[in-house]
Motif scaffolding. Structure first.
Motif, PDB file in Angstrom:
ATOM      1  N   GLY A   1      68.436  46.014  36.565  1.00 21.80           N
ATOM      2  CA  GLY A   1      67.716  45.078  37.415  1.00 21.80           C
ATOM      3  C   GLY A   1      68.108  45.068  38.877  1.00 21.80           C
ATOM      4  O   GLY A   1      67.531  44.323  39.665  1.00 21.80           O
ATOM      5  N   CYS A   2      69.064  45.898  39.282  1.00 17.95           N
ATOM      6  CA  CYS A   2      69.513  45.904  40.680  1.00 17.95           C
ATOM      7  C   CYS A   2      68.441  46.470  41.608  1.00 17.95           C
ATOM      8  O   CYS A   2      67.755  47.433  41.273  1.00 17.95           O
ATOM      9  CB  CYS A   2      70.757  46.774  40.850  1.00 17.95           C
ATOM     10  SG  CYS A   2      72.257  45.976  40.365  1.00 17.95           S
TER      11      CYS A   2
ATOM     12  N   LEU B   1      81.201  45.924  41.172  1.00 17.61           N
ATOM     13  CA  LEU B   1      80.186  45.691  40.152  1.00 17.61           C
ATOM     14  C   LEU B   1      78.951  45.149  40.865  1.00 17.61           C
ATOM     15  O   LEU B   1      78.994  44.072  41.456  1.00 17.61           O
ATOM     16  CB  LEU B   1      80.671  44.682  39.114  1.00 17.61           C
ATOM     17  CG  LEU B   1      79.651  44.274  38.056  1.00 17.61           C
ATOM     18  CD1 LEU B   1      79.258  45.470  37.202  1.00 17.61           C
ATOM     19  CD2 LEU B   1      80.209  43.154  37.195  1.00 17.61           C
ATOM     20  N   VAL B   2      77.864  45.930  40.816  1.00 15.72           N
ATOM     21  CA  VAL B   2      76.662  45.588  41.570  1.00 15.72           C
ATOM     22  C   VAL B   2      75.638  44.959  40.640  1.00 15.72           C
ATOM     23  O   VAL B   2      75.259  45.552  39.629  1.00 15.72           O
ATOM     24  CB  VAL B   2      76.069  46.842  42.255  1.00 15.72           C
ATOM     25  CG1 VAL B   2      74.889  46.456  43.139  1.00 15.72           C
ATOM     26  CG2 VAL B   2      77.131  47.572  43.063  1.00 15.72           C
ATOM     27  N   LYS B   3      75.204  43.732  40.996  1.00 14.78           N
ATOM     28  CA  LYS B   3      74.218  42.985  40.210  1.00 14.78           C
ATOM     29  C   LYS B   3      73.184  42.399  41.157  1.00 14.78           C
ATOM     30  O   LYS B   3      73.502  42.073  42.294  1.00 14.78           O
ATOM     31  CB  LYS B   3      74.909  41.839  39.456  1.00 14.78           C
ATOM     32  CG  LYS B   3      75.976  42.282  38.480  1.00 14.78           C
ATOM     33  CD  LYS B   3      76.735  41.117  37.912  1.00 14.78           C
ATOM     34  CE  LYS B   3      75.900  40.493  36.823  1.00 14.78           C
ATOM     35  NZ  LYS B   3      76.580  39.430  36.093  1.00 14.78           N
ATOM     36  N   GLY B   4      71.955  42.238  40.679  1.00 14.15           N
ATOM     37  CA  GLY B   4      70.925  41.523  41.419  1.00 14.15           C
ATOM     38  C   GLY B   4      70.356  42.277  42.600  1.00 14.15           C
ATOM     39  O   GLY B   4      70.357  43.499  42.648  1.00 14.15           O
ATOM     40  N   ILE B   5      69.873  41.510  43.581  1.00 12.98           N
ATOM     41  CA  ILE B   5      69.243  42.077  44.778  1.00 12.98           C
ATOM     42  C   ILE B   5      70.257  42.090  45.906  1.00 12.98           C
ATOM     43  O   ILE B   5      70.882  41.079  46.213  1.00 12.98           O
ATOM     44  CB  ILE B   5      67.993  41.261  45.174  1.00 12.98           C
ATOM     45  CG1 ILE B   5      66.947  41.347  44.053  1.00 12.98           C
ATOM     46  CG2 ILE B   5      67.413  41.780  46.499  1.00 12.98           C
ATOM     47  CD1 ILE B   5      65.743  40.461  44.243  1.00 12.98           C
ATOM     48  N   VAL B   6      70.419  43.270  46.520  1.00 13.47           N
ATOM     49  CA  VAL B   6      71.389  43.468  47.592  1.00 13.47           C
ATOM     50  C   VAL B   6      70.611  43.638  48.892  1.00 13.47           C
ATOM     51  O   VAL B   6      69.810  44.566  49.020  1.00 13.47           O
ATOM     52  CB  VAL B   6      72.279  44.699  47.302  1.00 13.47           C
ATOM     53  CG1 VAL B   6      73.280  44.906  48.418  1.00 13.47           C
ATOM     54  CG2 VAL B   6      72.984  44.551  45.957  1.00 13.47           C
ATOM     55  N   LYS B   7      70.843  42.753  49.862  1.00 17.73           N
ATOM     56  CA  LYS B   7      70.095  42.774  51.119  1.00 17.73           C
ATOM     57  C   LYS B   7      70.538  43.925  52.021  1.00 17.73           C
ATOM     58  O   LYS B   7      71.672  44.383  51.964  1.00 17.73           O
ATOM     59  CB  LYS B   7      70.256  41.442  51.836  1.00 17.73           C
ATOM     60  CG  LYS B   7      69.617  40.292  51.085  1.00 17.73           C
ATOM     61  CD  LYS B   7      69.732  39.000  51.846  1.00 17.73           C
ATOM     62  CE  LYS B   7      69.090  37.873  51.041  1.00 17.73           C
ATOM     63  NZ  LYS B   7      69.222  36.589  51.708  1.00 17.73           N
ATOM     64  N   SER B   8      69.612  44.354  52.894  1.00 20.01           N
ATOM     65  CA  SER B   8      69.819  45.482  53.815  1.00 20.01           C
ATOM     66  C   SER B   8      70.907  45.217  54.848  1.00 20.01           C
ATOM     67  O   SER B   8      71.275  44.076  55.100  1.00 20.01           O
ATOM     68  CB  SER B   8      68.520  45.776  54.576  1.00 20.01           C
ATOM     69  OG  SER B   8      67.501  46.140  53.711  1.00 20.01           O
ATOM     70  N   ASP B   9      71.357  46.319  55.461  1.00 19.42           N
ATOM     71  CA  ASP B   9      72.217  46.289  56.646  1.00 19.42           C
ATOM     72  C   ASP B   9      73.500  45.486  56.454  1.00 19.42           C
ATOM     73  O   ASP B   9      73.841  44.615  57.252  1.00 19.42           O
ATOM     74  CB  ASP B   9      71.443  45.727  57.858  1.00 19.42           C
ATOM     75  CG  ASP B   9      70.194  46.536  58.158  1.00 19.42           C
ATOM     76  OD1 ASP B   9      70.301  47.770  58.285  1.00 19.42           O
ATOM     77  OD2 ASP B   9      69.100  45.936  58.244  1.00 19.42           O
TER      78      ASP B   9
ATOM     79  N   LYS C   1      80.233  40.738  46.671  1.00 18.17           N
ATOM     80  CA  LYS C   1      79.993  39.652  47.625  1.00 18.17           C
ATOM     81  C   LYS C   1      79.826  40.302  49.005  1.00 18.17           C
ATOM     82  O   LYS C   1      80.360  41.383  49.258  1.00 18.17           O
ATOM     83  CB  LYS C   1      81.182  38.702  47.658  1.00 18.17           C
ATOM     84  CG  LYS C   1      81.345  37.865  46.409  1.00 18.17           C
ATOM     85  CD  LYS C   1      82.486  36.875  46.556  1.00 18.17           C
ATOM     86  CE  LYS C   1      82.562  35.873  45.462  1.00 18.17           C
ATOM     87  NZ  LYS C   1      82.801  36.278  44.148  1.00 18.17           N
ATOM     88  N   LEU C   2      79.097  39.630  49.890  1.00 20.59           N
ATOM     89  CA  LEU C   2      78.909  40.100  51.242  1.00 20.59           C
ATOM     90  C   LEU C   2      80.253  40.144  51.974  1.00 20.59           C
ATOM     91  O   LEU C   2      80.984  39.151  51.957  1.00 20.59           O
ATOM     92  CB  LEU C   2      77.929  39.195  52.003  1.00 20.59           C
ATOM     93  CG  LEU C   2      77.706  39.534  53.461  1.00 20.59           C
ATOM     94  CD1 LEU C   2      76.999  40.889  53.619  1.00 20.59           C
ATOM     95  CD2 LEU C   2      76.894  38.437  54.139  1.00 20.59           C
TER      96      LEU C   2
END
Length: 190
Positions: free
Chosen positions: A152-153, A166-174, A183-184
């Protein structure tokens, strides 16, 4: 210096032969251009599995380092131009995985668009099957070593993911992200 050049030529010729073998083995299920020995690099020990009805699409100048593993078990994998996978990366697809152009993946990165089910109390976990959701990794991404990208990423453009994340969900640009789960860390100036 001359030995280095000869070694490089042999490396690319061997890769070209591996690619031709895979193209013969999988036919139309493996889409890629074979117009030069540098079209797609296939390192030693690379394992590709494409089940009937599914396909693997490799853009131009894709680089699969040694011992990478790509499996289209019940879904399609598409990889854009100029994308580089370091040693031992795994992409296992049950739904759909799309990766854009000019991405970098450190060693041992895992990309999995599925999870084992475990919600049926009276059934063994290994008998319950999977839940799936497609993954989309856009262009100009750098994923650090040993990171795992889960079902689902959506990873938007111009993102850096730190090692062991560990990458989950929607990751915003830039932006730069890291951690378990990510985490950001900082925004990248445009």
């Amino acid at each position: 210096m001359r030995e280095g050049m000869v070694g490089k030529i042999i490396k690319y010729i061997t890769s070209y032969l591996r690619l031709i073998f895979l193209k013969i083995k999988y036919g139309k299920k493996l889409e890629c251009k074979i117009n030069s020995i540098k079209s797609v690099y296939v390192g030693k020990g690379v394992r590709i599995k494409i089940n009937p009805g599914y396909k693997l699409v490799l853009g131009e100048s894709v680089y699969l380092s040694d011992y990478c593993k790509l499996e289209c078990l019940s879904g399609d994998i598409t990889i854009g131009n100029g994308t580089f996978f370091n040693d031992c990366c795994k992409i296992i697809c049950f739904d759909k995985i799309t990766i854009g152009d000019e991405c970098l993946f450190g060693p041992n990165v895992g990309i999995y668009d599925h999870d084992h089910r475990f919600d049926i109390k009276d059934m063994l976990i290994n008998k319950q099957g999977y839940t799936t959701k497609s993954i989309e990794i856009k262009s100009n991404i750098w994923i650090g070593a040993n990171s795992v990208i889960t079902k689902g990423c959506i990873i938007n453009k111009r993102v850096v993911i730190g090692a062991n994340s560990l990458v989950k969900g929607i990751v915003k640009s830039d932006a730069v992200y890291g951690g378990v789960p990510i985490k950001l860390i900082k925004v990248i100036d445009k």
